[in-house]
Design a protein around this motif. Structure first.
Motif, mmCIF file in Angstrom:
data_model
loop_
_atom_site.group_PDB
_atom_site.id
_atom_site.type_symbol
_atom_site.label_atom_id
_atom_site.label_comp_id
_atom_site.label_asym_id
_atom_site.label_seq_id
_atom_site.Cartn_x
_atom_site.Cartn_y
_atom_site.Cartn_z
ATOM 1 N N SER A 107 0.831 -1.208 0.000
ATOM 2 C CA SER A 107 0.000 0.000 0.000
ATOM 3 C C SER A 107 0.864 1.257 0.000
ATOM 4 O O SER A 107 0.396 2.335 -0.340
ATOM 5 C CB SER A 107 -0.955 0.004 1.195
ATOM 6 O OG SER A 107 -0.246 0.202 2.398
ATOM 7 N N THR B 195 -13.915 -3.791 -0.596
ATOM 8 C CA THR B 195 -14.419 -2.797 0.349
ATOM 9 C C THR B 195 -15.870 -2.442 0.024
ATOM 10 O O THR B 195 -16.704 -2.338 0.928
ATOM 11 C CB THR B 195 -13.543 -1.526 0.314
ATOM 12 O OG1 THR B 195 -12.202 -1.904 0.633
ATOM 13 C CG2 THR B 195 -14.013 -0.495 1.296
ATOM 14 N N SER B 196 -16.184 -2.302 -1.244
ATOM 15 C CA SER B 196 -17.554 -1.991 -1.649
ATOM 16 C C SER B 196 -18.509 -3.108 -1.265
ATOM 17 O O SER B 196 -19.626 -2.867 -0.814
ATOM 18 C CB SER B 196 -17.630 -1.764 -3.159
ATOM 19 O OG SER B 196 -16.897 -0.626 -3.502
ATOM 20 N N LEU C 57 -9.018 -4.309 -4.275
ATOM 21 C CA LEU C 57 -9.290 -4.017 -2.862
ATOM 22 C C LEU C 57 -10.517 -3.123 -2.722
ATOM 23 O O LEU C 57 -11.328 -3.315 -1.812
ATOM 24 C CB LEU C 57 -8.073 -3.355 -2.201
ATOM 25 C CG LEU C 57 -6.906 -4.273 -1.907
ATOM 26 C CD1 LEU C 57 -5.754 -3.475 -1.304
ATOM 27 C CD2 LEU C 57 -7.303 -5.399 -0.990
ATOM 28 N N GLU C 58 -10.669 -2.173 -3.623
ATOM 29 C CA GLU C 58 -11.838 -1.288 -3.599
ATOM 30 C C GLU C 58 -13.120 -2.087 -3.824
ATOM 31 O O GLU C 58 -14.142 -1.829 -3.195
ATOM 32 C CB GLU C 58 -11.699 -0.186 -4.658
ATOM 33 C CG GLU C 58 -12.860 0.760 -4.707
ATOM 34 C CD GLU C 58 -13.117 1.504 -3.403
ATOM 35 O OE1 GLU C 58 -14.305 1.727 -3.081
ATOM 36 O OE2 GLU C 58 -12.152 1.850 -2.700
ATOM 37 N N ARG D 172 -22.356 -3.259 5.732
ATOM 38 C CA ARG D 172 -22.155 -2.309 6.835
ATOM 39 C C ARG D 172 -23.266 -1.276 6.835
ATOM 40 O O ARG D 172 -23.834 -0.962 7.882
ATOM 41 C CB ARG D 172 -20.795 -1.631 6.712
ATOM 42 C CG ARG D 172 -20.494 -0.639 7.839
ATOM 43 C CD ARG D 172 -19.187 0.093 7.607
ATOM 44 N NE ARG D 172 -19.110 0.784 6.337
ATOM 45 C CZ ARG D 172 -19.674 1.980 6.088
ATOM 46 N NH1 ARG D 172 -20.351 2.597 7.017
ATOM 47 N NH2 ARG D 172 -19.541 2.543 4.898
ATOM 48 N N ILE E 235 -18.155 -5.219 1.219
ATOM 49 C CA ILE E 235 -18.316 -5.165 2.675
ATOM 50 C C ILE E 235 -19.200 -3.986 3.069
ATOM 51 O O ILE E 235 -20.075 -4.106 3.927
ATOM 52 C CB ILE E 235 -16.941 -5.065 3.371
ATOM 53 C CG1 ILE E 235 -16.163 -6.374 3.192
ATOM 54 C CG2 ILE E 235 -17.093 -4.723 4.849
ATOM 55 C CD1 ILE E 235 -14.709 -6.284 3.563
ATOM 56 N N ASP E 236 -18.997 -2.838 2.425
ATOM 57 C CA ASP E 236 -19.757 -1.628 2.757
ATOM 58 C C ASP E 236 -21.254 -1.794 2.576
ATOM 59 O O ASP E 236 -22.037 -1.230 3.336
ATOM 60 C CB ASP E 236 -19.270 -0.430 1.934
ATOM 61 C CG ASP E 236 -18.046 0.226 2.524
ATOM 62 O OD1 ASP E 236 -17.686 -0.101 3.677
ATOM 63 O OD2 ASP E 236 -17.448 1.079 1.828
#
Length: 119
Positions: free
Chosen positions: A28, A83-84, A79-80, A90, A86-87
């Motif tokens: 990263s 994350t999307s 990775l994005e 959430r 998972i979001d």
């Protein structure tokens, strides 16, 4: 990223190992060679190469050739996408908690109780 189970499974399986998460954390900050990625770990360079292969198969990293060097690069789009994915869950749960807070506050107001401050 496809949201199919195989794609998600391979990415999350790849991230389940602490060494692979450490490699992702290092990448990263920018590309690195296998030797550079192996430095903080008490494992062989061959073991680090195998971890990189798992990350590469999951689409989380890529390798390029730069003369004699073969730097490893993070794939931020992958990775994005994780994350999307998972979001979306959430956000659903945050909405549920907000509705629960509203219900609890209205019950407390109706009964004359003051809500307790959280510390």
């Amino acid at each position: 990223m496809d949201a199919d189970n195989g794609s998600l499974d391979s990415a999350f399986m790849a991230l389940s190992d602490p060494v692979r998460r450490g490699i992702i954390a290092r990448l990263s900050r920018g590309p690195a060679t296998v030797n550079e990625l192996a430095e903080p770990f008490a494992i062989t360079k061959q073991a680090v190469s195998k971890h990189i292969q798992v990350l590469e198969q999951a689409g989380l990293v890529t390798r390029t050739r730069d003369a004699q060097r073969r730097p490893v690069h993070l794939n931020p789009a992958r990775l994005e996408a994780l994350t999307s994915w998972i979001d979306q869950y959430r956000l659903v749960h945050e909405g549920r908690f907000r509705r629960l807070d509203t219900v609890l506050q209205s019950r407390a107001a109706a009964s004359g109780e003051l809500p307790k401050e959280s510390s």
